[in-house]
Design an enzyme around this catalytic site. Structure first.
Site, PDB file in Angstrom:
ATOM      1  N   HIS A   1      -0.978  12.791   5.761  1.00 51.88           N
ATOM      2  CA  HIS A   1      -0.390  11.587   6.340  1.00 51.88           C
ATOM      3  C   HIS A   1       0.038  10.672   5.190  1.00 51.88           C
ATOM      4  O   HIS A   1      -0.773  10.310   4.337  1.00 51.88           O
ATOM      5  CB  HIS A   1      -1.448  10.902   7.212  1.00 51.88           C
ATOM      6  CG  HIS A   1      -1.029   9.610   7.833  1.00 51.88           C
ATOM      7  ND1 HIS A   1      -0.546   9.515   9.117  1.00 51.88           N
ATOM      8  CD2 HIS A   1      -1.029   8.338   7.344  1.00 51.88           C
ATOM      9  CE1 HIS A   1      -0.278   8.247   9.393  1.00 51.88           C
ATOM     10  NE2 HIS A   1      -0.558   7.513   8.327  1.00 51.88           N
ATOM     11  N   THR A   2       1.316  10.306   5.147  1.00 49.39           N
ATOM     12  CA  THR A   2       1.812   9.379   4.123  1.00 49.39           C
ATOM     13  C   THR A   2       2.361   8.125   4.802  1.00 49.39           C
ATOM     14  O   THR A   2       2.871   8.177   5.914  1.00 49.39           O
ATOM     15  CB  THR A   2       2.922  10.017   3.261  1.00 49.39           C
ATOM     16  OG1 THR A   2       4.088  10.262   4.076  1.00 49.39           O
ATOM     17  CG2 THR A   2       2.455  11.331   2.643  1.00 49.39           C
ATOM     18  N   ASN A   3       2.244   6.999   4.089  1.00 48.24           N
ATOM     19  CA  ASN A   3       2.745   5.742   4.635  1.00 48.24           C
ATOM     20  C   ASN A   3       3.002   4.776   3.475  1.00 48.24           C
ATOM     21  O   ASN A   3       2.426   4.924   2.387  1.00 48.24           O
ATOM     22  CB  ASN A   3       1.727   5.130   5.602  1.00 48.24           C
ATOM     23  CG  ASN A   3       2.347   4.159   6.587  1.00 48.24           C
ATOM     24  OD1 ASN A   3       3.539   3.865   6.528  1.00 48.24           O
ATOM     25  ND2 ASN A   3       1.537   3.635   7.502  1.00 48.24           N
TER      26      ASN A   3
ATOM     27  N   GLU B   1       5.434   6.084   8.539  1.00 51.78           N
ATOM     28  CA  GLU B   1       4.657   7.310   8.436  1.00 51.78           C
ATOM     29  C   GLU B   1       5.531   8.567   8.412  1.00 51.78           C
ATOM     30  O   GLU B   1       6.473   8.696   9.182  1.00 51.78           O
ATOM     31  CB  GLU B   1       3.683   7.432   9.613  1.00 51.78           C
ATOM     32  CG  GLU B   1       2.680   6.314   9.725  1.00 51.78           C
ATOM     33  CD  GLU B   1       3.128   5.183  10.643  1.00 51.78           C
ATOM     34  OE1 GLU B   1       4.355   5.096  10.919  1.00 51.78           O
ATOM     35  OE2 GLU B   1       2.275   4.393  11.071  1.00 51.78           O
TER      36      GLU B   1
ATOM     37  N   ASP C   1     -11.943   8.716  16.175  1.00 50.39           N
ATOM     38  CA  ASP C   1     -11.270   8.078  17.313  1.00 50.39           C
ATOM     39  C   ASP C   1      -9.761   8.331  17.282  1.00 50.39           C
ATOM     40  O   ASP C   1      -9.076   8.119  18.279  1.00 50.39           O
ATOM     41  CB  ASP C   1     -11.548   6.572  17.342  1.00 50.39           C
ATOM     42  CG  ASP C   1     -11.182   5.872  16.053  1.00 50.39           C
ATOM     43  OD1 ASP C   1     -11.190   6.532  14.986  1.00 50.39           O
ATOM     44  OD2 ASP C   1     -10.884   4.664  16.096  1.00 50.39           O
TER      45      ASP C   1
ATOM     46  N   ARG D   1       8.625   5.614  20.179  1.00 48.52           N
ATOM     47  CA  ARG D   1       7.836   4.564  19.540  1.00 48.52           C
ATOM     48  C   ARG D   1       8.708   3.392  19.124  1.00 48.52           C
ATOM     49  O   ARG D   1       8.302   2.233  19.248  1.00 48.52           O
ATOM     50  CB  ARG D   1       7.118   5.159  18.323  1.00 48.52           C
ATOM     51  CG  ARG D   1       6.289   4.171  17.533  1.00 48.52           C
ATOM     52  CD  ARG D   1       5.670   4.853  16.320  1.00 48.52           C
ATOM     53  NE  ARG D   1       4.946   3.943  15.456  1.00 48.52           N
ATOM     54  CZ  ARG D   1       4.583   4.218  14.213  1.00 48.52           C
ATOM     55  NH1 ARG D   1       4.886   5.403  13.682  1.00 48.52           N
ATOM     56  NH2 ARG D   1       3.929   3.332  13.493  1.00 48.52           N
TER      57      ARG D   1
ATOM     58  N   GLY E   1      -5.195  13.292  17.786  1.00 54.46           N
ATOM     59  CA  GLY E   1      -5.169  12.016  18.492  1.00 54.46           C
ATOM     60  C   GLY E   1      -6.519  11.535  18.968  1.00 54.46           C
ATOM     61  O   GLY E   1      -6.604  10.698  19.877  1.00 54.46           O
TER      62      GLY E   1
ATOM     63  N   GLU F   1      -3.245  10.292   2.974  1.00 59.26           N
ATOM     64  CA  GLU F   1      -4.450  10.481   3.780  1.00 59.26           C
ATOM     65  C   GLU F   1      -4.454  11.927   4.282  1.00 59.26           C
ATOM     66  O   GLU F   1      -3.421  12.432   4.729  1.00 59.26           O
ATOM     67  CB  GLU F   1      -4.502   9.506   4.959  1.00 59.26           C
ATOM     68  CG  GLU F   1      -4.620   8.055   4.542  1.00 59.26           C
ATOM     69  CD  GLU F   1      -4.819   7.117   5.719  1.00 59.26           C
ATOM     70  OE1 GLU F   1      -5.458   6.076   5.532  1.00 59.26           O
ATOM     71  OE2 GLU F   1      -4.330   7.436   6.828  1.00 59.26           O
TER      72      GLU F   1
ATOM     73  N   ASP G   1       0.163   5.370   0.596  1.00 63.96           N
ATOM     74  CA  ASP G   1      -0.937   6.179   1.114  1.00 63.96           C
ATOM     75  C   ASP G   1      -0.713   7.677   1.053  1.00 63.96           C
ATOM     76  O   ASP G   1       0.341   8.185   1.469  1.00 63.96           O
ATOM     77  CB  ASP G   1      -1.162   5.878   2.604  1.00 63.96           C
ATOM     78  CG  ASP G   1      -1.771   4.531   2.853  1.00 63.96           C
ATOM     79  OD1 ASP G   1      -2.370   3.969   1.943  1.00 63.96           O
ATOM     80  OD2 ASP G   1      -1.648   4.046   3.996  1.00 63.96           O
TER      81      ASP G   1
ATOM     82  N   GLU H   1       0.843  -1.194   0.000  1.00 63.94           N
ATOM     83  CA  GLU H   1       0.000   0.000   0.000  1.00 63.94           C
ATOM     84  C   GLU H   1       0.878   1.244   0.000  1.00 63.94           C
ATOM     85  O   GLU H   1       1.929   1.275   0.636  1.00 63.94           O
ATOM     86  CB  GLU H   1      -0.901  -0.017   1.251  1.00 63.94           C
ATOM     87  CG  GLU H   1      -1.971   1.049   1.274  1.00 63.94           C
ATOM     88  CD  GLU H   1      -2.958   0.833   2.428  1.00 63.94           C
ATOM     89  OE1 GLU H   1      -3.405   1.849   2.987  1.00 63.94           O
ATOM     90  OE2 GLU H   1      -3.271  -0.325   2.766  1.00 63.94           O
TER      91      GLU H   1
END
Length: 287
Positions: free
Chosen positions: A112-114, A124, A188, A273, A193, A99, A97, A95
Protein backbone atom coordinates in the site's frame (compact mmCIF):
# COMPACT_ATOMS: atom_id res chain seq x y z
CA UNK A 1 39.33 -0.72 -17.83
CA UNK A 2 36.07 -2.46 -18.77
CA UNK A 3 36.05 -4.26 -15.42
CA UNK A 4 36.60 -0.96 -13.58
CA UNK A 5 33.67 0.62 -15.43
CA UNK A 6 31.47 -2.37 -14.59
CA UNK A 7 32.35 -2.10 -10.89
CA UNK A 8 31.67 1.64 -10.98
CA UNK A 9 28.27 1.03 -12.57
CA UNK A 10 27.34 -1.40 -9.79
CA UNK A 11 28.45 1.08 -7.12
CA UNK A 12 26.36 3.81 -8.70
CA UNK A 13 23.32 1.54 -9.01
CA UNK A 14 23.27 0.29 -5.43
CA UNK A 15 23.65 2.53 -2.37
CA UNK A 16 26.45 2.01 0.12
CA UNK A 17 24.93 0.60 3.30
CA UNK A 18 26.25 3.01 5.89
CA UNK A 19 23.67 3.63 8.60
CA UNK A 20 23.56 1.78 11.90
CA UNK A 21 20.37 1.16 13.87
CA UNK A 22 22.13 1.83 17.19
CA UNK A 23 23.47 5.19 16.01
CA UNK A 24 20.73 6.38 13.68
CA UNK A 25 17.38 5.27 15.10
CA UNK A 26 15.33 5.40 18.29
CA UNK A 27 12.74 2.84 19.37
CA UNK A 28 9.41 4.69 19.64
CA UNK A 29 7.15 2.02 21.14
CA UNK A 30 7.03 -1.65 22.01
CA UNK A 31 10.01 -1.72 24.43
CA UNK A 32 11.76 -5.11 24.11
CA UNK A 33 9.63 -6.03 21.10
CA UNK A 34 12.13 -3.99 19.07
CA UNK A 35 15.49 -5.75 19.03
CA UNK A 36 18.67 -4.44 17.38
CA UNK A 37 20.87 -7.31 16.20
CA UNK A 38 24.06 -8.11 14.29
CA UNK A 39 26.02 -5.13 15.56
CA UNK A 40 23.37 -2.63 14.50
CA UNK A 41 22.75 -3.96 10.98
CA UNK A 42 19.36 -5.57 11.73
CA UNK A 43 16.35 -4.37 13.71
CA UNK A 44 13.59 -6.91 14.37
CA UNK A 45 10.10 -5.71 15.28
CA UNK A 46 7.51 -7.96 16.88
CA UNK A 47 3.79 -7.80 17.54
CA UNK A 48 1.78 -9.62 20.19
CA UNK A 49 -1.73 -9.12 21.55
CA UNK A 50 -0.51 -6.45 23.98
CA UNK A 51 1.50 -4.23 21.63
CA UNK A 52 3.30 -3.80 18.38
CA UNK A 53 6.62 -1.97 18.02
CA UNK A 54 8.35 0.70 15.99
CA UNK A 55 11.30 3.01 15.53
CA UNK A 56 12.21 6.33 13.94
CA UNK A 57 15.32 8.00 12.58
CA UNK A 58 17.13 10.38 14.88
CA UNK A 59 17.57 12.85 12.03
CA UNK A 60 14.99 14.82 10.11
CA UNK A 61 15.44 15.16 6.37
CA UNK A 62 14.32 17.55 3.66
CA UNK A 63 14.66 15.50 0.45
CA UNK A 64 16.77 12.42 -0.15
CA UNK A 65 16.92 8.77 -1.07
CA UNK A 66 15.93 6.33 1.66
CA UNK A 67 16.56 2.58 1.38
CA UNK A 68 15.49 -0.21 3.72
CA UNK A 69 15.74 -3.95 3.33
CA UNK A 70 12.77 -5.80 4.82
CA UNK A 71 11.79 -9.40 5.41
CA UNK A 72 8.09 -9.45 6.20
CA UNK A 73 6.05 -11.51 8.66
CA UNK A 74 5.87 -15.09 7.31
CA UNK A 75 2.96 -17.51 7.35
CA UNK A 76 -0.43 -16.29 8.48
CA UNK A 77 0.17 -12.53 8.69
CA UNK A 78 -3.51 -11.56 8.35
CA UNK A 79 -4.36 -8.37 10.24
CA UNK A 80 -0.76 -7.19 10.55
CA UNK A 81 0.72 -4.08 8.96
CA UNK A 82 4.47 -3.59 8.52
CA UNK A 83 5.53 -0.06 7.57
CA UNK A 84 8.43 1.99 6.22
CA UNK A 85 7.59 5.65 5.66
CA UNK A 86 8.56 9.30 5.95
CA UNK A 87 6.49 11.73 7.97
CA UNK A 88 6.51 15.19 9.49
CA UNK A 89 4.45 16.03 12.57
CA UNK A 90 1.28 18.02 13.20
CA UNK A 91 -2.21 18.31 11.78
CA UNK A 92 -1.03 19.52 8.39
CA UNK A 93 1.68 16.90 8.12
CA UNK A 94 3.40 15.49 5.03
CA UNK A 95 3.91 11.75 4.61
CA UNK A 96 5.23 9.24 2.06
CA UNK A 97 4.11 5.67 2.78
CA UNK A 98 5.11 2.10 2.18
CA UNK A 99 2.71 -0.18 4.11
CA UNK A 100 2.71 -3.96 3.77
CA UNK A 101 -0.67 -5.50 4.53
CA UNK A 102 -0.52 -9.10 5.72
CA UNK A 103 -2.73 -11.94 4.54
CA UNK A 104 -3.75 -15.50 5.29
CA UNK A 105 -1.16 -18.20 4.72
CA UNK A 106 -0.53 -18.72 1.03
CA UNK A 107 -2.17 -15.45 0.02
CA UNK A 108 -0.07 -12.53 -1.26
CA UNK A 109 0.87 -9.39 0.63
CA UNK A 110 -0.56 -6.06 -0.50
CA UNK A 111 1.90 -3.17 -0.87
CA UNK A 112 0.00 0.00 0.00
CA UNK A 113 1.51 3.36 -1.05
CA UNK A 114 0.21 6.84 -0.30
CA UNK A 115 1.35 10.47 -0.33
CA UNK A 116 0.11 13.12 2.10
CA UNK A 117 0.70 16.83 1.70
CA UNK A 118 -0.48 19.43 4.20
CA UNK A 119 -2.48 16.77 6.00
CA UNK A 120 -4.35 15.47 2.96
CA UNK A 121 -3.78 12.01 1.48
CA UNK A 122 -6.21 10.00 -0.65
CA UNK A 123 -3.44 9.21 -3.16
CA UNK A 124 -3.40 5.43 -2.66
CA UNK A 125 -1.99 2.92 -5.09
CA UNK A 126 -1.73 -0.75 -4.13
CA UNK A 127 0.34 -3.56 -5.61
CA UNK A 128 1.12 -7.24 -5.36
CA UNK A 129 4.76 -8.31 -5.46
CA UNK A 130 6.39 -10.62 -8.00
CA UNK A 131 8.26 -12.54 -5.27
CA UNK A 132 7.76 -13.88 -1.75
CA UNK A 133 8.66 -10.95 0.56
CA UNK A 134 8.83 -13.24 3.61
CA UNK A 135 11.53 -15.67 2.46
CA UNK A 136 14.41 -13.22 2.11
CA UNK A 137 15.29 -9.53 2.38
CA UNK A 138 14.29 -7.15 -0.42
CA UNK A 139 15.09 -3.46 -0.80
CA UNK A 140 12.33 -0.84 -0.66
CA UNK A 141 13.30 2.72 -1.55
CA UNK A 142 11.81 6.21 -1.55
CA UNK A 143 13.37 8.92 -3.69
CA UNK A 144 12.04 12.36 -2.71
CA UNK A 145 13.10 15.54 -4.42
CA UNK A 146 11.33 18.80 -5.24
CA UNK A 147 10.12 17.51 -8.62
CA UNK A 148 8.84 14.02 -7.81
CA UNK A 149 8.60 11.05 -5.46
CA UNK A 150 9.65 7.63 -6.72
CA UNK A 151 8.77 4.35 -4.98
CA UNK A 152 11.11 1.47 -5.84
CA UNK A 153 11.27 -2.24 -5.02
CA UNK A 154 14.68 -3.83 -5.59
CA UNK A 155 15.50 -0.71 -7.61
CA UNK A 156 12.49 -1.26 -9.90
CA UNK A 157 10.13 1.75 -9.92
CA UNK A 158 6.57 0.86 -9.01
CA UNK A 159 5.15 4.37 -8.68
CA UNK A 160 6.00 8.00 -9.47
CA UNK A 161 4.16 10.93 -7.86
CA UNK A 162 5.14 14.09 -9.72
CA UNK A 163 5.00 17.65 -8.45
CA UNK A 164 1.84 19.10 -10.02
CA UNK A 165 1.62 22.26 -7.94
CA UNK A 166 1.20 24.18 -11.20
CA UNK A 167 -2.27 22.65 -11.58
CA UNK A 168 -3.22 23.02 -7.91
CA UNK A 169 -2.06 19.70 -6.44
CA UNK A 170 -0.21 19.98 -3.12
CA UNK A 171 3.25 18.41 -2.99
CA UNK A 172 5.37 17.68 0.12
CA UNK A 173 8.39 19.95 -0.08
CA UNK A 174 8.35 22.39 2.85
CA UNK A 175 8.31 20.13 5.92
CA UNK A 176 11.25 18.05 7.12
CA UNK A 177 10.41 14.41 7.75
CA UNK A 178 11.81 11.54 9.79
CA UNK A 179 11.98 7.92 8.68
CA UNK A 180 9.57 5.68 10.58
CA UNK A 181 8.95 1.94 10.71
CA UNK A 182 6.46 -0.12 12.66
CA UNK A 183 4.65 -3.44 13.01
CA UNK A 184 1.13 -3.21 14.39
CA UNK A 185 -2.31 -4.79 14.40
CA UNK A 186 -4.90 -3.38 12.01
CA UNK A 187 -7.28 -6.29 11.60
CA UNK A 188 -10.24 -3.91 11.45
CA UNK A 189 -9.19 -3.02 7.86
CA UNK A 190 -5.85 -4.45 6.75
CA UNK A 191 -6.78 -7.87 5.34
CA UNK A 192 -9.65 -8.19 2.88
CA UNK A 193 -11.27 -5.06 4.26
CA UNK A 194 -11.20 -6.36 7.83
CA UNK A 195 -13.01 -9.61 7.07
CA UNK A 196 -9.96 -11.69 8.08
CA UNK A 197 -8.81 -11.11 11.66
CA UNK A 198 -5.45 -11.57 13.33
CA UNK A 199 -4.87 -15.13 14.59
CA UNK A 200 -3.24 -14.43 17.95
CA UNK A 201 -2.33 -18.10 18.39
CA UNK A 202 0.41 -17.38 15.81
CA UNK A 203 1.91 -14.52 17.87
CA UNK A 204 4.44 -13.10 18.23
CA UNK A 205 4.66 -11.88 14.64
CA UNK A 206 8.09 -10.67 13.57
CA UNK A 207 9.42 -8.55 10.70
CA UNK A 208 13.10 -7.75 10.17
CA UNK A 209 14.70 -4.55 8.87
CA UNK A 210 18.26 -4.49 7.55
CA UNK A 211 20.75 -2.14 5.93
CA UNK A 212 18.97 1.15 6.57
CA UNK A 213 20.55 3.74 4.29
CA UNK A 214 19.94 7.46 3.86
CA UNK A 215 21.51 9.55 1.13
CA UNK A 216 19.72 12.71 2.06
CA UNK A 217 19.74 16.32 3.23
CA UNK A 218 19.70 16.40 7.04
CA UNK A 219 17.53 19.23 8.32
CA UNK A 220 18.39 21.14 11.50
CA UNK A 221 15.28 22.60 13.11
CA UNK A 222 17.45 24.56 15.54
CA UNK A 223 19.19 26.52 12.79
CA UNK A 224 16.67 26.05 9.94
CA UNK A 225 19.47 24.82 7.69
CA UNK A 226 20.05 21.78 5.51
CA UNK A 227 23.25 19.75 5.28
CA UNK A 228 22.92 20.21 1.51
CA UNK A 229 22.80 24.00 1.82
CA UNK A 230 20.26 26.18 0.07
CA UNK A 231 16.67 26.90 0.96
CA UNK A 232 13.85 24.56 1.89
CA UNK A 233 12.41 24.53 -1.61
CA UNK A 234 15.73 24.00 -3.39
CA UNK A 235 16.90 20.38 -3.41
CA UNK A 236 19.26 20.83 -6.37
CA UNK A 237 22.36 22.16 -4.74
CA UNK A 238 25.05 19.51 -5.05
CA UNK A 239 25.95 16.53 -7.21
CA UNK A 240 23.63 13.90 -5.70
CA UNK A 241 21.85 11.88 -8.40
CA UNK A 242 18.60 11.59 -6.45
CA UNK A 243 18.14 15.37 -6.38
CA UNK A 244 17.11 15.49 -10.04
CA UNK A 245 16.28 11.80 -10.49
CA UNK A 246 13.63 10.90 -13.03
CA UNK A 247 12.89 7.74 -14.99
CA UNK A 248 14.74 6.91 -18.19
CA UNK A 249 13.11 4.93 -21.01
CA UNK A 250 14.07 1.56 -19.54
CA UNK A 251 12.75 2.51 -16.10
CA UNK A 252 9.50 3.79 -17.61
CA UNK A 253 9.06 0.39 -19.27
CA UNK A 254 9.63 -1.32 -15.93
CA UNK A 255 7.14 0.99 -14.24
CA UNK A 256 4.59 0.23 -16.97
CA UNK A 257 5.19 -3.52 -16.49
CA UNK A 258 4.62 -3.29 -12.72
CA UNK A 259 1.53 -1.12 -13.00
CA UNK A 260 -0.07 -3.23 -15.72
CA UNK A 261 0.65 -6.62 -14.11
CA UNK A 262 0.75 -5.98 -10.37
CA UNK A 263 -1.28 -2.87 -9.53
CA UNK A 264 -4.54 -3.83 -7.79
CA UNK A 265 -5.83 -0.39 -6.76
CA UNK A 266 -5.41 3.11 -8.15
CA UNK A 267 -7.19 6.11 -6.64
CA UNK A 268 -7.30 7.65 -10.09
CA UNK A 269 -9.59 4.84 -11.27
CA UNK A 270 -11.99 4.69 -8.31
CA UNK A 271 -14.99 6.57 -9.69
CA UNK A 272 -17.29 5.30 -6.93
CA UNK A 273 -15.10 6.76 -4.21
CA UNK A 274 -14.39 10.01 -6.04
CA UNK A 275 -17.83 10.57 -7.54
CA UNK A 276 -17.29 14.34 -7.60
CA UNK A 277 -14.32 13.93 -9.93
CA UNK A 278 -10.71 12.81 -9.81
CA UNK A 279 -7.78 14.86 -8.59
CA UNK A 280 -6.20 16.93 -11.42
CA UNK A 281 -2.99 14.86 -11.59
CA UNK A 282 -5.07 11.83 -12.60
CA UNK A 283 -5.35 13.34 -16.08
CA UNK A 284 -1.57 13.29 -16.46
CA UNK A 285 0.47 10.27 -17.55
CA UNK A 286 1.56 7.86 -14.80
CA UNK A 287 4.66 6.99 -16.81
Amino acid sequence: MLLQLSILAVLLLYPVWADNFYQDTTVTFGDQRAQIQDGGRILALSLDKISGSGFQSKNEYLFGRFDMQLKLVPGNSAGTVTTFYLSSQGAGHDEIDFEFLGNSSGQPYTVHTNVYSQGKGNKEQQFRLWFDPTSSFHTYSIVWNSQRIIFLVDNIPIRVFNNHEAIGVAFPKNQAMRVYASLWNADDWATQGGRVKTDWSMAPFTAAYRNFNTNACVWSAATSTSSCGGSKTDSVNNAQTWQTQELNASERNRLRWVQQKYMIYNYCADAKRFSQGFSPECKRSRF
